[in-house]
Design a protein around this motif. Structure first.
Motif, PDB file in Angstrom:
ATOM      1  N   GLU A 172     -91.880  32.887  19.225  1.00  0.00           N
ATOM      2  CA  GLU A 172     -90.952  31.684  19.178  1.00  0.00           C
ATOM      3  C   GLU A 172     -91.240  31.296  20.656  1.00  0.00           C
ATOM      4  O   GLU A 172     -91.044  32.019  21.581  1.00  0.00           O
ATOM      5  CB  GLU A 172     -89.586  32.181  18.860  1.00  0.00           C
ATOM      6  CG  GLU A 172     -88.508  31.191  19.044  1.00  0.00           C
ATOM      7  CD  GLU A 172     -87.176  31.660  18.864  1.00  0.00           C
ATOM      8  OE1 GLU A 172     -86.149  30.946  18.889  1.00  0.00           O
ATOM      9  OE2 GLU A 172     -87.004  33.005  18.821  1.00  0.00           O
ATOM     10  N   ASN A 173     -91.065  29.933  20.695  1.00  0.00           N
ATOM     11  CA  ASN A 173     -91.051  29.104  21.906  1.00  0.00           C
ATOM     12  C   ASN A 173     -89.620  28.796  22.179  1.00  0.00           C
ATOM     13  O   ASN A 173     -88.807  28.262  21.463  1.00  0.00           O
ATOM     14  CB  ASN A 173     -91.953  28.000  21.937  1.00  0.00           C
ATOM     15  CG  ASN A 173     -91.831  27.029  23.245  1.00  0.00           C
ATOM     16  OD1 ASN A 173     -91.450  27.683  24.071  1.00  0.00           O
ATOM     17  ND2 ASN A 173     -92.570  25.873  23.287  1.00  0.00           N
ATOM     18  N   LEU A 174     -89.130  29.405  23.234  1.00  0.00           N
ATOM     19  CA  LEU A 174     -87.651  29.609  23.435  1.00  0.00           C
ATOM     20  C   LEU A 174     -87.262  28.172  24.031  1.00  0.00           C
ATOM     21  O   LEU A 174     -87.719  27.548  25.190  1.00  0.00           O
ATOM     22  CB  LEU A 174     -87.366  30.755  24.454  1.00  0.00           C
ATOM     23  CG  LEU A 174     -87.597  32.051  23.961  1.00  0.00           C
ATOM     24  CD1 LEU A 174     -87.354  33.045  25.029  1.00  0.00           C
ATOM     25  CD2 LEU A 174     -87.082  32.394  22.586  1.00  0.00           C
ATOM     26  N   SER A 175     -86.292  27.830  23.591  1.00  0.00           N
ATOM     27  CA  SER A 175     -85.578  26.447  24.232  1.00  0.00           C
ATOM     28  C   SER A 175     -84.639  27.059  25.553  1.00  0.00           C
ATOM     29  O   SER A 175     -84.891  28.331  25.577  1.00  0.00           O
ATOM     30  CB  SER A 175     -84.614  25.900  23.260  1.00  0.00           C
ATOM     31  OG  SER A 175     -83.494  26.785  22.827  1.00  0.00           O
ATOM     32  N   SER A 176     -84.056  26.211  26.128  1.00  0.00           N
ATOM     33  CA  SER A 176     -83.462  26.670  27.542  1.00  0.00           C
ATOM     34  C   SER A 176     -82.320  27.645  27.051  1.00  0.00           C
ATOM     35  O   SER A 176     -82.044  28.621  27.747  1.00  0.00           O
ATOM     36  CB  SER A 176     -82.758  25.404  28.087  1.00  0.00           C
ATOM     37  OG  SER A 176     -81.999  24.719  27.192  1.00  0.00           O
ATOM     38  N   ASP A 177     -81.384  27.436  26.126  1.00  0.00           N
ATOM     39  CA  ASP A 177     -80.300  28.455  25.419  1.00  0.00           C
ATOM     40  C   ASP A 177     -80.865  29.522  25.186  1.00  0.00           C
ATOM     41  O   ASP A 177     -80.678  30.495  25.625  1.00  0.00           O
ATOM     42  CB  ASP A 177     -79.437  27.622  24.475  1.00  0.00           C
ATOM     43  CG  ASP A 177     -78.891  26.427  24.946  1.00  0.00           C
ATOM     44  OD1 ASP A 177     -78.403  26.342  26.241  1.00  0.00           O
ATOM     45  OD2 ASP A 177     -78.370  25.664  24.166  1.00  0.00           O
ATOM     46  N   ALA A 178     -81.946  29.447  24.154  1.00  0.00           N
ATOM     47  CA  ALA A 178     -82.449  30.811  23.549  1.00  0.00           C
ATOM     48  C   ALA A 178     -83.066  31.568  24.785  1.00  0.00           C
ATOM     49  O   ALA A 178     -82.957  32.899  24.716  1.00  0.00           O
ATOM     50  CB  ALA A 178     -83.419  30.304  22.828  1.00  0.00           C
ATOM     51  N   ARG A 179     -83.746  30.883  25.833  1.00  0.00           N
ATOM     52  CA  ARG A 179     -84.175  31.491  26.797  1.00  0.00           C
ATOM     53  C   ARG A 179     -83.092  32.242  27.833  1.00  0.00           C
ATOM     54  O   ARG A 179     -83.484  33.461  28.216  1.00  0.00           O
ATOM     55  CB  ARG A 179     -84.938  30.522  27.581  1.00  0.00           C
ATOM     56  CG  ARG A 179     -85.805  31.290  28.929  1.00  0.00           C
ATOM     57  CD  ARG A 179     -86.548  30.458  29.719  1.00  0.00           C
ATOM     58  NE  ARG A 179     -87.610  31.146  30.645  1.00  0.00           N
ATOM     59  CZ  ARG A 179     -88.069  30.428  31.666  1.00  0.00           C
ATOM     60  NH1 ARG A 179     -87.891  29.034  31.665  1.00  0.00           N
ATOM     61  NH2 ARG A 179     -88.757  31.220  32.535  1.00  0.00           N
ATOM     62  N   LEU A 180     -82.084  31.918  27.996  1.00  0.00           N
ATOM     63  CA  LEU A 180     -81.068  32.147  28.802  1.00  0.00           C
ATOM     64  C   LEU A 180     -80.653  33.505  28.044  1.00  0.00           C
ATOM     65  O   LEU A 180     -80.313  34.544  28.482  1.00  0.00           O
ATOM     66  CB  LEU A 180     -79.840  31.304  28.716  1.00  0.00           C
ATOM     67  CG  LEU A 180     -78.735  31.924  29.495  1.00  0.00           C
ATOM     68  CD1 LEU A 180     -78.971  32.192  30.813  1.00  0.00           C
ATOM     69  CD2 LEU A 180     -77.214  30.909  29.119  1.00  0.00           C
TER      70      LEU A 180
END
Length: 558
Positions: A503-511
């Motif tokens: 999964e390519n993480l969005s900014s929130d998911a990456r946080l």
């Protein structure tokens, strides 16, 4: 950057890369119930030299910047490889893969560990790759000249023997002085001589019957003619008969005269018959060697005469080639000495730079050295052309001492995977400008290091990523937060089958993922703030370094 819990399948990313780049594979990777496994990868090769190498390996000059590589393996273990739709062999794919991607991991035999690749890196750093290529061209000429010299040496005796044979054959045919049609003439004469006694006896007997015996035909014909003459005028028919008999008399007398003349001139010579037998025997021997007819023998004579002339006019001898080889070998040693000198200078510049990198990477006592073994250095050995390789006379070995008091040892013999990874990173950081490999892969570069060192590694990976595509698998949030993009590997079970997804993480998911990497599933708001702070600090440091780099570039231009 790839992250995820242990065991979710991050190694599948490296496995897929290895597979698409021509690595060894078996049918075990094919999912149960499926016919084959397929991996597809897209590369953008912007560097012209890389494209040139790929065109050479693939034999396809139509390749553009975008490369689409596909490889499949079926349940029987048979691989099919394609580059932009055109079939490749696995060995060709492997060679292309080594041009495009360099994988660095704890359990990989990295390309940087091989002496020849270390030599190429050193040459690239010193800007002497073109000199090495010049050396390689001269070295190839030396190889070709050496082969020519050896062939000439081996063939000189054979050439002399062939010339002697041709000369002997020409002399043998010339000595025979053959004439076209000669065999037929000799056979005819031989037949007469073999029957000489019979011919003489028969001619003599016939001559006697016609002319010399008491009742010879000529005498009796004369009597007949004389008697007919007395009555021929009495009747026209008798006159005609008289004319016939009279004519017959003349012809018989002429035949008898010819027989007598032939008998008187006929001479049986046993020596002549012996000569003819010998002559025919000589021609038979020549026919057995050189042709079925005199015409073929004479044609062969003309053919070998041309070959003898060609061999006689050949002026290239082993001695002449030896002289040329000596000049080339001297030039090769000159080029080799120049290469050694420039490699030593480059090695002396590289060592302190790598030492600094190692110190920053948590090896404060780490020492790096490029060991050059060359016949042009003291106690270097023999600098004969036969001891040269296509890349020069030198042997290169990167030496490292990770700990204080430790001896410098070859990089390839270092036991710790974490130390190897950090040395690789130090080298890649310094050599990023000259290393033309498009994609660098670092598999668990965080092994055996802590969070503080992870931040340093993250910065260096970010710096390398300015000139290369960097793929990194890590468990450390300090490294992950420096990535331009972060991908998370997850695993789930469906219908009793296990699947791994990326999964390519969005900014929130990456946080959330960075927070998970800090504390695990029991993350709190404080953990999230820590993650947010780490991401913000990493971004600031990257931005600050970019500004410093731009300012430095501007001042250099000014």
């Amino acid at each position: 950057m790839f992250s995820g819990a242990t065991g979710v399948g991050k190694s599948l990313v490296i496995g897929a890369l290895n597979f698409i780049l021509g690595g060894r594979a078996t049918s075990d990777i094919v999912q149960s119930g499926k016919d084959e496994a397929t991996v597809i990868a897209k590369f953008h090769a912007k560097d012209e030299s890389i494209l040139k190498q790929i065109k050479r390996v693939s034999g396809n000059n139509t390749i553009e910047e975008e490369l689409l590589i596909q490889r499949s393996i079926d349940t029987s273990g048979r691989s099919r490889c394609r580059l932009n739709g055109i079939p490749l062999t696995v060995s060709m794919l492997k060679e292309i893969g080594e041009i495009l991607v360099s994988i660095h991991g704890q359990h990989e035999h990295e390309t940087l560990l091989h002496g020849i690749n270390q030599l190429y890196i050193l040459d690239d750093l010193g800007g002497i790759s073109s000199l090495r290529e010049d050396f390689s061209e001269v070295h190839q000429q030396v190889i070709e000249k050496t082969k020519m010299r050896d062939v000439l040496r081996n063939n000189q005796q054979e050439r002399r023997q062939r010339m002697d044979l041709y000369a002997f054959q020409i002399e043998e045919i010339d000595k025979a002085q053959l004439r076209e049609g000669e065999i037929e003439e000799l056979e005819k004469e031989k037949n007469i001589l073999n029957n000489a006694e019979k011919i003489y006896t028969t001619i003599t007997s016939c001559y006697l019957h016609l002319y010399e015996s008491p009742d010879a035909v000529v005498s009796r014909l004369k009597s007949v003619v004389k008697e007919l003459q007395s009555i021929a005028k009495l009747d026209e028919t008798l006159l005609k008969i008289f004319d016939v008999c009279n004519q017959l008399l003349y012809q018989t007398e002429d035949a008898a005269f010819s027989l007598g003349k032939f008998r008187d001139s006929f001479n049986y010579d046993p020596q002549r018959l012996e000569y003819i037998e010998e002559r025919l025997n000589t021609i038979r021997k020549l026919k057995m060697k050189y042709g079925n007819t005199i015409e073929e023998i004479l044609s062969y004579h003309d053919e070998i005469q041309v070959k003898l002339k060609q061999l006689s006019e050949e002026k290239t001898t082993a001695e002449q080639v030896d002289e040329e080889l000596k000049v080339l070998s001297d030039f090769l040693r000159q080029k080799g000495c120049e290469l050694t000198r420039k490699r030593v200078a480059t090695a002396n510049k590289l060592a302190p730079l790598i030492d600094k990198e190692l110190h920053e990477l948590g090896m404060p006592h780490g020492k790096f050295l490029v060991q050059i073994t060359s016949p042009f250095l003291p106690d270097g050995g023999n600098s004969q052309a036969s001891n040269a390789h296509s890349y020069g006379f030198d042997q290169i070995e990167f030496l490292i001492s990770p700990n204080p008091g430790g001896d410098l040892k070859p990089l390839r013999k270092i036991a710790s995977g974490g130390e190897i990874s950090r040395v690789m990173l130090a080298l890649k950081h310094q050599l990023a400008k000259v290393d033309k490999t498009s994609v660098l892969v670092f598999d668990e570069i965080d092994a055996n290091i802590g969070g503080r060192m992870g931040e340093v590694i993250g910065e260096k990976l970010s710096s390398i990523a300015k000139s290369h595509q960097v793929i990194c698998i890590t468990h450390l949030p300090q490294i992950a937060c420096y990535a331009d993009e972060q991908w998370k590997v997850n695993k789930f079970v469906k219908d009793n089958k296990t699947y791994s997804v990326i999964e390519n993480l969005s900014s929130d998911a990456r946080l959330e993922e960075i927070a998970d990497m800090i504390r695990g599933s029991e993350k709190t708001d404080i953990t999230r703030k820590q993650a947010q702070e780490m991401l913000r600090d990493a971004k600031k440091k990257i931005k600050s370094k970019n500004v410093m780099k731009n300012n430095l570039t501007t001042s250099e231009h000014e």
